[in-house]
Motif scaffolding. Structure first.
Motif, mmCIF file in Angstrom:
data_model
loop_
_atom_site.group_PDB
_atom_site.id
_atom_site.type_symbol
_atom_site.label_atom_id
_atom_site.label_comp_id
_atom_site.label_asym_id
_atom_site.label_seq_id
_atom_site.Cartn_x
_atom_site.Cartn_y
_atom_site.Cartn_z
ATOM 1 N N SER A 159 8.122 16.906 21.089
ATOM 2 C CA SER A 159 8.761 15.432 21.422
ATOM 3 C C SER A 159 8.581 14.938 22.971
ATOM 4 O O SER A 159 8.167 16.111 23.986
ATOM 5 C CB SER A 159 10.289 15.604 20.849
ATOM 6 N N GLN A 160 9.029 14.378 23.017
ATOM 7 C CA GLN A 160 9.043 13.302 24.269
ATOM 8 C C GLN A 160 10.288 14.003 25.103
ATOM 9 O O GLN A 160 9.977 14.318 26.501
ATOM 10 C CB GLN A 160 9.551 12.164 24.941
ATOM 11 N N ARG A 165 8.272 20.579 27.515
ATOM 12 C CA ARG A 165 7.526 20.334 28.665
ATOM 13 C C ARG A 165 8.892 20.212 29.297
ATOM 14 O O ARG A 165 8.660 20.310 31.185
ATOM 15 C CB ARG A 165 8.349 18.439 28.539
ATOM 16 N N TYR A 362 5.884 8.023 29.504
ATOM 17 C CA TYR A 362 7.283 7.850 28.943
ATOM 18 C C TYR A 362 6.012 6.551 27.532
ATOM 19 O O TYR A 362 5.769 5.707 27.570
ATOM 20 C CB TYR A 362 8.180 7.550 29.087
ATOM 21 N N SER A 363 6.648 7.075 26.488
ATOM 22 C CA SER A 363 5.753 6.044 25.212
ATOM 23 C C SER A 363 7.037 5.524 24.391
ATOM 24 O O SER A 363 7.466 6.754 23.888
ATOM 25 C CB SER A 363 5.079 7.481 23.994
ATOM 26 N N ASP A 367 8.397 8.270 18.383
ATOM 27 C CA ASP A 367 9.073 9.980 19.464
ATOM 28 C C ASP A 367 10.059 9.360 20.596
ATOM 29 O O ASP A 367 9.464 9.621 21.454
ATOM 30 C CB ASP A 367 7.792 10.601 19.616
ATOM 31 N N SER A 394 6.249 3.245 30.842
ATOM 32 C CA SER A 394 5.785 3.364 29.417
ATOM 33 C C SER A 394 4.328 2.985 29.263
ATOM 34 O O SER A 394 3.591 2.496 28.020
ATOM 35 C CB SER A 394 6.217 2.298 28.236
#
Length: 409
Positions: A159-160, A165, A362-363, A367, A394
């Motif tokens: 995931s983000q 990460r 960041y998207s 998610d 973003s």
């Protein structure tokens, strides 16, 4: 040789002692497929920019395991039910998430095999190990694929704000000496919780998440997408392209057996049987380095010079632009190099080329990173944050590069 099970602790420069939680996980770590990760660099050619960046995928996988153990422990304290089987599956999934990386990690992802991602090869390795370990990796595979019924477990692996990460930013920051990437992974994990089967961060942890996202952006521009690193990776890709081209023309190239197999054959996903997977498992950074050392004496101008440039760090000149590269400028550099060394247009194209790099910190898609407020409601971190720059993070940022040989006086 019979495997020993005495060693249960690894000493890691980031977290101190990492404990191996079970016999099963110890056996997976001891397996030749996993041990190969000791010979795969975590950051590709970045050591040509940051001399300390010689850490490996092996380091990173163990770091991910450690953070997963901490996350499970923290969620259980907060009343989240995680069974023994789920615990081990989560640990195995994060441990093996990068097992499919080829030499120099991302640098050669589509050069060795035809359009097969490292995630797909990781899955093939996991399925093979599952067969060897009496189907005991089935749940780990489900979590790795993101298809397990408990969504937050899939998010812990991918995931983000996953354990992958949280480890690589901190680890890569440490080994490169770039302090901007030094995130507080311990604080973020302490703030983890689960709401409606989704991973959330408690409101108190919002500043740690903001720092994590800013650190990610800075690490991409400063380290992962550093123009010299990008140029070196492109040279490495072109070394392999040229080697394949020469072999197709019937030329003999000296290199290791596994590398020769992938140079001689076009391998796509359909071709990945157990024999091909075993051959791939014998391929690592050393095959590429030793091949380039041999190829510096090859009669082919392109292969010889590309190999020499990488080994001696005499790289191409790189310029980054905000707009696409002017085609006339590119052709001018190409023609000058072509005429100087009496090369064909195809040959000159190995040394003069352009491309682009994109960074999205960041998207705000499906998610999202969800912040849990004191009133029990959740919201996207980009909205919850009082930092205006999170919305800016973003937006994808694209830069364009041109590479060409330096002029020697």
């Amino acid at each position: 040789m019979a495997a020993t099970t005495k060693l249960k602790i690894f000493n890691d420069p980031i977290y101190g002692f990492i404990t191996i939680p079970s016999e099963q996980i110890f056996k997976i770590i001891a397996h030749p497929y996993f041990q190969r990760l000791r010979r795969i660099s975590q950051m590709g050619m970045s050591y040509l920019v940051y001399p300390g960046a010689h850490h490996t995928r092996f380091h990173h996988a163990l770091g991910g395991l450690h953070l997963m153990q901490r996350a499970i422990e923290m969620l259980r304290i907060k009343g989240v039910k995680i069974s023994k089987d789920e615990e081990e599956a989560l640990e195995i999934a994060i441990l093996l998430h990068d097992i499919g990386h080829g030499p120099f990690s991302h640098a050669m992802e589509h050069s060795i095999v035809e359009g097969v991602s490292h995630e797909r090869i990781s899955l093939l390795f996991m399925e093979r190990l599952n067969a060897e370990f009496n189907q005991s990796l089935t749940l780990a595979i489900e979590i790795f694929k993101g298809t397990y019924s408990r969504k937050f477990m899939n998010q812990l692996v991918s995931s983000q704000l996953d354990m992958d990460r949280l480890d690589y930013l901190k680890r890569d920051s440490f080994y490169t000496g770039v302090p901007e990437g030094n995130i507080n992974s311990e604080r973020i994990i302490t703030m983890l919780n689960v709401v409606k089967d989704e991973l959330v961060i408690e409101e108190k942890g919002i500043y740690s998440v903001e720092k994590f996202l800013v650190a990610r952006r800075l690490m991409y521009w400063q380290v992962y997408l550093h123009k010299t690193g990008v140029a070196a990776e492109q040279l490495l890709i072109r070394v392999l392209m040229r080697a394949k081209e020469l072999i197709e023309k019937g030329e003999e190239l000296n290199c290791s057996k596994p590398l020769k197999f992938f140079l001689q054959n076009k391998i796509s996903l359909q071709d990945f049987n157990n024999d091909v997977l075993n051959t791939f498992s014998k391929l690592d950074d050393y095959d590429i380095i030793s091949a380039m050392k041999i190829w510096t004496d090859h009669e082919d101008f392109v292969l010889r010079n590309l190999s020499e440039m990488l080994l001696t760090r005499d790289l191409l000149k790189v310029k980054l632009k905000k707009k696409p590269i002017n085609k006339k400028k590119l052709e001018k550099h190409k023609l000058a190099f072509q005429e100087k060394y009496s090369l064909s247009e195809n040959e000159a194209g190995y040394f003069v080329f352009s491309g682009d790099i994109t960074n999205v910190a960041y998207s705000s898609g499906n998610d999202k990173i969800q912040i849990l407020h004191k009133n029990g409601k959740t919201s996207d971190v980009a909205i919850a944050s009082d930092q205006l720059n999170l919305k800016a993070l973003s937006a994808p940022v694209t830069k364009y590069y041109i590479c060409y040989p330096k002029t020697k006086h």
